[in-house]
Enzyme design. Structure first.
Site, PDB file in Angstrom:
ATOM      1  CB  CYS A 172      54.172  41.786  45.172  1.00 33.07           C
ATOM      2  SG  CYS A 172      54.913  42.049  46.785  1.00 33.07           S
ATOM      3  NE  ARG A 197      47.366  43.330  46.637  1.00 35.17           N
ATOM      4  CZ  ARG A 197      46.856  43.459  47.869  1.00 35.17           C
ATOM      5  NH1 ARG A 197      45.563  43.757  48.054  1.00 35.17           N
ATOM      6  NH2 ARG A 197      47.599  43.346  48.928  1.00 35.17           N
ATOM      7  CD  GLU A 256      49.803  41.732  43.717  1.00 35.29           C
ATOM      8  OE1 GLU A 256      50.047  40.799  44.515  1.00 35.29           O
ATOM      9  OE2 GLU A 256      49.919  42.923  44.026  1.00 35.29           O
TER      10      GLU A 256
HETATM   11  C1  LIG Z   1      57.630  49.639  44.359  1.00 42.87           C
HETATM   12  C2  LIG Z   1      56.197  49.180  44.272  1.00 42.87           C
HETATM   13  C3  LIG Z   1      55.542  48.799  45.435  1.00 42.87           C
HETATM   14  C4  LIG Z   1      54.206  48.349  45.387  1.00 42.87           C
HETATM   15  N1  LIG Z   1      53.584  47.986  46.549  1.00 42.87           N
HETATM   16  C5  LIG Z   1      52.303  47.575  46.513  1.00 42.87           C
HETATM   17  C6  LIG Z   1      51.623  47.202  47.721  1.00 42.87           C
HETATM   18  O1  LIG Z   1      52.157  47.253  48.810  1.00 42.87           O
HETATM   19  N2  LIG Z   1      50.324  46.792  47.619  1.00 42.87           N
HETATM   20  C7  LIG Z   1      49.668  46.748  46.414  1.00 42.87           C
HETATM   21  O2  LIG Z   1      48.480  46.369  46.393  1.00 42.87           O
HETATM   22  N3  LIG Z   1      50.299  47.082  45.256  1.00 42.87           N
HETATM   23  C8  LIG Z   1      51.574  47.506  45.273  1.00 42.87           C
HETATM   24  N4  LIG Z   1      52.214  47.846  44.104  1.00 42.87           N
HETATM   25  C9  LIG Z   1      51.493  47.685  42.807  1.00 42.87           C
HETATM   26  C10 LIG Z   1      50.781  48.974  42.340  1.00 42.87           C
HETATM   27  O3  LIG Z   1      51.414  50.119  42.864  1.00 42.87           O
HETATM   28  C11 LIG Z   1      49.301  49.002  42.727  1.00 42.87           C
HETATM   29  O4  LIG Z   1      48.614  47.922  42.156  1.00 42.87           O
HETATM   30  C12 LIG Z   1      48.645  50.320  42.299  1.00 42.87           C
HETATM   31  O5  LIG Z   1      47.436  50.473  43.003  1.00 42.87           O
HETATM   32  C13 LIG Z   1      48.381  50.423  40.794  1.00 42.87           C
HETATM   33  O6  LIG Z   1      47.968  51.753  40.507  1.00 42.87           O
HETATM   34  P1  LIG Z   1      48.306  52.444  39.106  1.00 42.87           P
HETATM   35  O7  LIG Z   1      47.602  53.757  39.072  1.00 42.87           O
HETATM   36  O8  LIG Z   1      49.752  52.494  38.867  1.00 42.87           O
HETATM   37  O9  LIG Z   1      47.601  51.426  38.104  1.00 42.87           O
HETATM   38  P2  LIG Z   1      48.181  50.913  36.695  1.00 42.87           P
HETATM   39  O10 LIG Z   1      49.378  50.073  36.938  1.00 42.87           O
HETATM   40  O11 LIG Z   1      48.315  52.051  35.762  1.00 42.87           O
HETATM   41  O12 LIG Z   1      46.959  49.973  36.236  1.00 42.87           O
HETATM   42  C14 LIG Z   1      46.652  48.808  36.955  1.00 42.87           C
HETATM   43  C15 LIG Z   1      45.278  48.298  36.464  1.00 42.87           C
HETATM   44  O13 LIG Z   1      44.262  49.221  36.848  1.00 42.87           O
HETATM   45  C16 LIG Z   1      43.544  49.667  35.698  1.00 42.87           C
HETATM   46  N5  LIG Z   1      43.201  51.085  35.947  1.00 42.87           N
HETATM   47  C17 LIG Z   1      44.044  52.094  36.308  1.00 42.87           C
HETATM   48  N6  LIG Z   1      43.334  53.228  36.483  1.00 42.87           N
HETATM   49  C18 LIG Z   1      42.043  52.933  36.179  1.00 42.87           C
HETATM   50  C19 LIG Z   1      40.837  53.693  36.149  1.00 42.87           C
HETATM   51  N7  LIG Z   1      40.816  54.993  36.461  1.00 42.87           N
HETATM   52  N8  LIG Z   1      39.687  53.070  35.788  1.00 42.87           N
HETATM   53  C20 LIG Z   1      39.700  51.749  35.473  1.00 42.87           C
HETATM   54  N9  LIG Z   1      40.789  50.973  35.481  1.00 42.87           N
HETATM   55  C21 LIG Z   1      41.953  51.569  35.839  1.00 42.87           C
HETATM   56  C22 LIG Z   1      44.498  49.482  34.526  1.00 42.87           C
HETATM   57  O14 LIG Z   1      43.776  49.364  33.307  1.00 42.87           O
HETATM   58  C23 LIG Z   1      45.187  48.195  34.935  1.00 42.87           C
HETATM   59  O15 LIG Z   1      44.363  47.095  34.615  1.00 42.87           O
HETATM   60  C24 LIG Z   1      53.526  48.297  44.132  1.00 42.87           C
HETATM   61  C25 LIG Z   1      54.193  48.695  42.958  1.00 42.87           C
HETATM   62  C26 LIG Z   1      55.517  49.140  43.026  1.00 42.87           C
HETATM   63  C27 LIG Z   1      56.208  49.584  41.761  1.00 42.87           C
END
Ligand SMILES: Cc1cc2nc3c(=O)[nH]c(=O)nc-3n(C[C@H](O)[C@H](O)[C@H](O)COP(=O)(O)OP(=O)(O)OC[C@H]3O[C@@H](n4cnc5c(N)ncnc54)[C@H](O)[C@@H]3O)c2cc1C
Length: 317
Positions: free
Chosen positions: A240, A184, A311
Site C-alpha cells: 500500500c 505503521r 506509507e
Molecule cells: C506486496 C506487498 C504487500 C504488503 N502488505 C503489507 C500489509 O499487509 N501490511 C503492512 O503493514 N505492510 C505491508 N507491506 C509493506 C512492507 O512489507 C512492510 O512494511 C514490512 O514490514 C517492511 O519490512 P522490510 O523488512 O521489508 O523493511 P524495509 O522496507 O527494508 O524497511 C522499512 C523501514 O524499516 C526500517 N528497518 C528495517 N529493518 C530494521 C531494523 N532491523 N532496525 C531498524 N530499522 C529497520 C528501515 O530503515 C525502513 O525505515 C507490503 C509490501 C508489499 C511489497
C-alpha cells in the site's frame, strides 16, 4: 530513516571496510536490486552484516567516523530515489535470522528473519497471534519498525519486547511498556529515551497463545487466499502506497472514487486491482513513481479535500 548528516566515505574508510568484510561490502551498489519496487540509485556502500558482533562493530565504526547509515530489511516498504543513498546501507536480511521458542507461548526472532518464516514457525508450534502477518513480505526488523499490520492485527499487539543497538554500539533490551506502537510506526514511549529511528532493531520477542496447528493453518489459508484476490500479484511494488487518512476511510477507496485507478507516469501505474498500490510495470524510475504519487495526491485532494500521505518510506537523494 536512520541517517544523519555525516562525512562521505573516503578511500581510506573504504579500505577499512573491505579488509574487515571482504566481499560482504559492495560500493556503488544499485538499490533497485534490493527493493521490491525495483527502483533506486546506488548506495555508496552496501554491507551485509553476518551476525550480532559484526552489527555492533559496524554501528560503532560508523558512529566513530561520523558516517550516515541506513538499515534495510527486505526493502519491501521503500522507495529509494534515483540518485541513491549516501553513506552505508546495512542489510540484516537472511543472516541475523534465528527463530526460537521462549517458554510455553513465547517466540524470539532475530531482525533479519523473514516474517513469513516466523508466521509458519508459529503455526507449526501451535502458537496463535501472528496469522495476520502471513503474506506481508520483509523481515521481522522491518515489521517491528513499521508496526506492520493487516486484518485488524498488528505487530505491536503481539510484541513482548525488543533488543536494539544504540548508535554508540550499546545493546539494550526494551520491554513492551517502553515502546509506543502506533499506525505503521514505532517510537520510544518516553521522549527522554531519544529517537528510536537512530537505533537498530536486533531481535524481537513475541507473546502468543496456544491453538492447534491444524486450525491455525486453516485460518492462514483463508487469509492468504483473500490477500491473493485483492492485491496485484506479479508486479513490483511496495505494498500500500498511502496511509489510510483515518480508521474509517481507506486511501484505496478514496483513490478509486477519485477515478485515479490506471493513471500512469512512464511505467509507474496506479493498480487497476488495488487502487492503493502503485506498481512498476517494468522500467519505472523512482522519479516516475514520485510524479505519479503527486498526481494521485492532487486528484484525491481536489475531490475530497484530503491530502494522502505516503506509507512507503521515501529515502535517498
Ligand atoms: C506486496 C506487498 C504487500 C504488503 N502488505 C503489507 C500489509 O499487509 N501490511 C503492512 O503493514 N505492510 C505491508 N507491506 C509493506 C512492507 O512489507 C512492510 O512494511 C514490512 O514490514 C517492511 O519490512 P522490510 O523488512 O521489508 O523493511 P524495509 O522496507 O527494508 O524497511 C522499512 C523501514 O524499516 C526500517 N528497518 C528495517 N529493518 C530494521 C531494523 N532491523 N532496525 C531498524 N530499522 C529497520 C528501515 O530503515 C525502513 O525505515 C507490503 C509490501 C508489499 C511489497
Amino acid at each position: 530513516m536512520l541517517s544523519v548528516i555525516g562525512m562521505a566515505i573516503n578511500s581510506e574508510l573504504k579500505k577499512q571496510l573491505q579488509s574487515r568484510l571482504s566481499d560482504r561490502v559492495r560500493f556503488d551498489e544499485p538499490m533497485s536490486a534490493h527493493t521490491t519496487f525495483r527502483v533506486g540509485g546506488p548506495a555508496d556502500a552496501f554491507v551485509t552484516a553476518i551476525d550480532e558482533t559484526e552489527m555492533i562493530f559496524l554501528i560503532k565504526w560508523i558512529n566513530d567516523n561520523g558516517l550516515p547509515f541506513f538499515i534495510i530489511g527486505g526493502g519491501t516498504n521503500l522507495l529509494v530515489r534515483d540518485r541513491g543513498i549516501r553513506g552505508i546501507v546495512i542489510s540484516l536480511a537472511k543472516n541475523l535470522a534465528r527463530i526460537s521458542r521462549q517458554g510455553l507461548t513465547g517466540l524470539s526472532a532475530m531482525a533479519g528473519a523473514n516474517l513469513g518464516t516466523l508466521c509458519r514457525f508459529a503455526i507449526r508450534n501451535g502458537l496463535s497471534g501472528l496469522n495476520f502477518a502471513l503474506g506481508i513480505p520483509g523481515t521481522v526488523g522491518g515489521a517491528v519498525r513499521m508496526n506492520a499490520g493487516a486484518w485488524k492485527g498488528s505487530i505491536g499487539n503481539v510484541i513482548d519486547g525488543i533488543r536494539i543497538i544504540q548508535p554508540d554500539g550499546k545493546v539494550e533490551s526494551m520491554e513492551k511498556g517502553a515502546l509506543k506502537f502506533s499506525y505503521r510506526s514505532l517510537s520510544f514511549a518516553s521522549e527522554s529515551s531519544g529517537d528510536l529511528s537512530s537505533s537498530v532493531i536486533l531481535e524481537a520477542i513475541f507473546s502468543l497463545s496456544q491453538q492447534s496447528p491444524e486450525s491455525l493453518k486453516a485460518e492462514a489459508d483463508t487469509m492468504l487466499n483473500a490477500r491473493k484476490k485483492s492485491q496485484p500479484i506479479g508486479f513490483a511494488s511496495a505494498g500500500c502506497f498511502f496511509r489510510n487518512p483515518d480508521d474509517r476511510e481507506s486511501a484505496g477507496k478514496l483513490i478509486d472514487l477519485a477515478g485515479a485507478k490506471g493513471l500512469r507516469v512512464g511505467d509507474a501505474e496506479v493498480s487497476e486491482k488495488h487502487a492503493n498500490f502503485i506498481v512498476n510495470r517494468g522500467k519505472a524510475s523512482a522519479d516516475d513513481i514520485i510524479r505519479l504519487m503527486r498526481i494521485v495526491q492532487e486528484t484525491v485532494f481536489q475531490k475530497f479535500n484530503v491530502m494522502l500521505e505516503p506509507e512507503v518510506k521515501i529515502v535517498g537523494d
